[in-house]
Design an enzyme around this catalytic site. Structure first.
Site: not given
Length: 280
Positions: A13, A47, A78, A80-81, A121, A129, A253
């Site tokens: 990350e 990376v 992964a 992002g878009r 998006d 969504a 409860h």
């Protein structure tokens, strides 16, 4: 998912924590759990190269916690878009597409071309969504001639990890950055009967209230089914509820939903299920 199926996992990350949009205290239980299961979690790391070899994919890293080059069977990227407004031919219909590829809309989901609406998006953050569904219904009502507009005070976010993380409204990080005075009330799931009964007591529910009015500003929770619990706090914020409103609402409860109630009681100073020293 891959870990549950038996794969050995490493996470890289670039940011300084997993799920940068959420407060760090919400991330901590997830990080702690994953550390025990994963091969490695490398934050503040990127990376720099992926090289195909006969024995797999060789990854080279750079950053504060960068490990030596490693070889993996598979690499899932992964990062992002990217909006595709510029590639769908929207400009051919006269629709404005900004430099990032998003299509700007007003509160009725109209583009600059009055009879063309856009949702989801492609119209901007957050790319979720449930936001898109709300926008779609709203646009349909506007097209049908109803007087409607996007007026949501907040949009909840959920990370479907194990444990789940959910948050809505103002985060603690945002409140501090914006100089907003607030009071925080956190209830540990270690004091929840339902969490103890399911042997998953690592969670926490946190509520943020305006310091003067006591109205709810934001909420966050981490633990199994946190995504199911966040909706109550969204409704509370939409209705302008304060700590007393939530703390006087009877919850069943033993349930995890009680953790929202208990956090509100902590803010009110009326909790009896957990010892809390009096505020000075």
């Amino acid at each position: 998912v891959y870990d549950a199926l038996g794969s050995k996992i490493s996470v890289v990350e670039l940011a300084d924590s997993l799920i940068p949009g959420a407060d760090r205290d919400l991330i901590r239980p997830l990080h702690k759990r994953l550390e025990k299961r994963y091969e490695g979690i490398y934050v503040k790391t990127k990376v720099t190269a992926l090289t195909a070899q006969k024995n797999g994919l060789k990854a080279t890293f750079e950053g504060d916690n960068a490990p030596d080059p490693q070889v993996y069977d598979r690499v899932l990227v992964a990062v992002g878009r990217r909006p595709n407004g510029a590639s769908i031919g929207a400009d051919a219909a006269g629709v404005t597409v900004n430099e990032r590829g998003f299509i700007p809309v007003d509160k009725q989901m109209r583009t600059n071309v009055a009879h063309i609406h856009a949702i989801g998006d492609i119209v901007g953050e957050p790319m979720l969504a449930h936001k898109a569904t709300h926008e779609g219904k709203l646009a349909a009502e506007v097209i049908a001639g109803h007087k409607r507009a996007f007026d949501a005070r907040t949009i909840p976010s959920v990370a479907y990890t194990d444990p789940e993380i959910a948050w809505m409204g103002l985060t603690e990080t945002q409140a501090k950055a914006q100089g907003i005075e607030f009071e925080k009330a956190s209830f540990p799931w270690a004091a929840s009967g339902r969490a103890l009964a399911t042997a998953r007591d690592e969670g926490m529910t946190k509520l943020l209230f305006d310091k003067s009015s006591k109205r709810l500003l934001g909420a966050g929770m981490v633990g199994p089914n946190a995504g199911e619990l966040i909706a109550e706090t969204v409704l509370a914020l939409e209705m302008g509820a304060d700590a007393e409103d939530i703390g006087l609402t009877i919850h069943p409860h033993p349930t995890l939903s009680e953790t929202v109630f208990f956090a509100a009681e902590i803010a009110e100073g009326s909790i009896t299920d957990l010892y809390m020293p009096k505020k000075r």
